[in-house]
Every structure is written in C-alpha cells, then in structure tokens.
Write an enzyme that holds these catalytic residues in place. Structure first.
Site, PDB file in Angstrom:
ATOM      1  N   ALA A  87      97.128  69.339  32.313  1.00 22.23           N
ATOM      2  CA  ALA A  87      98.038  68.740  31.338  1.00 22.23           C
ATOM      3  C   ALA A  87      98.379  69.763  30.260  1.00 22.23           C
ATOM      4  CB  ALA A  87      97.407  67.506  30.699  1.00 22.23           C
ATOM      5  N   ARG A  94     106.793  74.372  28.124  1.00 23.86           N
ATOM      6  CA  ARG A  94     107.822  75.404  28.259  1.00 23.86           C
ATOM      7  C   ARG A  94     107.476  76.683  27.518  1.00 23.86           C
ATOM      8  NH1 ARG A  94     111.106  73.901  31.408  1.00 23.86           N
ATOM      9  NH2 ARG A  94     112.818  72.522  31.615  1.00 23.86           N
ATOM     10  N   GLY A  98     101.189  76.273  31.511  1.00 28.90           N
ATOM     11  CA  GLY A  98     100.854  75.837  32.870  1.00 28.90           C
ATOM     12  C   GLY A  98     100.597  77.028  33.765  1.00 28.90           C
ATOM     13  N   GLU A 120      97.255  67.207  43.891  1.00 25.21           N
ATOM     14  CA  GLU A 120      98.225  66.131  44.098  1.00 25.21           C
ATOM     15  C   GLU A 120      99.130  66.093  42.887  1.00 25.21           C
ATOM     16  OE1 GLU A 120      95.999  63.056  47.087  1.00 25.21           O
ATOM     17  OE2 GLU A 120      96.125  62.503  44.967  1.00 25.21           O
ATOM     18  N   TYR A 132     104.164  74.784  41.029  1.00 23.48           N
ATOM     19  CA  TYR A 132     103.259  74.897  42.175  1.00 23.48           C
ATOM     20  C   TYR A 132     103.911  75.642  43.338  1.00 23.48           C
ATOM     21  CZ  TYR A 132     100.664  71.430  39.498  1.00 23.48           C
ATOM     22  OH  TYR A 132      99.996  70.766  38.507  1.00 23.48           O
TER      23      TYR A 132
END
Length: 167
Positions: A87, A94, A98, A120, A132
């Site tokens: 998270a 942005r 991540g 998932e 991903y």
C-alpha cells in the site's frame, strides 16, 4: 540474469527500511487509507512476528514522526514468496514508492535465493497492474468476484514473477 531496473526511481524524500513489529499501527493506518476492507493493528502484528514474513516501509527522510508513505509485506516459504499486501498512502502516490518497495522486496528475495514471487491484484487496479507488468509479472490465474468494490465485485488476478534465470 535478474535485473533491478528501478534503482534510479527511489524517491529522494523517502528511505526504504525493513519493517519492525512496532510498525503495525502505521501499516494499519496506511492500509485503511487504501483498501475497502483494511487490516487491523493486530492483523499486522500477528504477521510481523512470523519468522517467514518480511517487508519494507517508506519513511520520510529527516521526519521520523511523519506518517510513512507506504509499505510492502511478504512471506517466503521454502523458495516461493508471495506479496501479502502493498500500500502507498494517497498523498505519497505517483512518487515511485511502489517501485522502490517492490525493488527492495526483489533484492531481498534474490539474496534469499527464492525462485518465484506471487501476488494477487484487483483487475480494476490499473496502476498496480502496470507496475507489476513492468516488473515482469505474468498473470497465471483469476478469481472471479474476489474483491468487493463500490460498484459490486471484481476479480483478483493471480500473478507470478520467476526470479531465477531460465524459469
């Protein structure tokens, strides 16, 4: 050879550090901002005490009291790993967090000689899917109606990245 192409994307205003048990409340707070069914402090604490669970947190440089920008929590069993949850707080999105969190996870798994990583993701989460896919994940399954959304239910896509050459 496994590459780590996102080294240069690590945000300058955040540092990526290993999770510790004391992070449970911060993880629950960030999770609550980003998921419809958030996990509690107790949920995170129970996971953080497991020997095979690890993760990373993005902390603002020079401001340890500030709410962390994001985190990733994963589990490694034998040579297979899974992302339990990841998270990034809305105000920190942005900014490459991540990427940076996943890069730290991939490095950890490389050092642990893991062979594959699963996760998932909600099929409607376009930003996560793009991340991903850029990281080399491929869809290997689908769970229809898995996630509850504001407009009903959506599928969970199961994705895998092979971590060893030739797989």
């Amino acid at each position: 050879m496994i590459g780590f192409p996102f080294d240069n994307l690590r945000p300058r205003s955040f540092v990526i550090e290993p999770l510790v048990r004391a992070d449970a409340a911060n993880l629950a707070a960030i999770h609550g901002l980003t998921f419809r069914q958030p996990w509690s402090d107790d949920d995170f604490h129970a996971l953080l005490v497991e020997d095979n669970v690890f993760g990373f947190i993005a902390r603002e440089v020079g401001n340890r009291k500030a709410q962390p920008g994001g985190f990733v929590l994963a589990r490694l069993v034998m040579d297979e790993a899974e992302i339990l949850t990841i998270a990034v707080a809305p105000q920190a999105q942005r900014k490459g967090l991540g990427h940076a969190l996943m890069d730290a996870t991939l490095r950890h798994l490389h050092n642990a000689r893991a062979s594959m990583l699963f996760l998932e993701v909600d099929e409607l989460n376009k930003a996560a899917l793009a991340l991903y896919r850029r990281l080399g994940f491929k869809q290997v399954g689908k769970r229809p109606g898995y996630y509850e959304t504001a407009k009903g239910r959506s599928a969970a896509l199961t994705m895998r990245r092979d971590l060893k050459p030739g797989r």
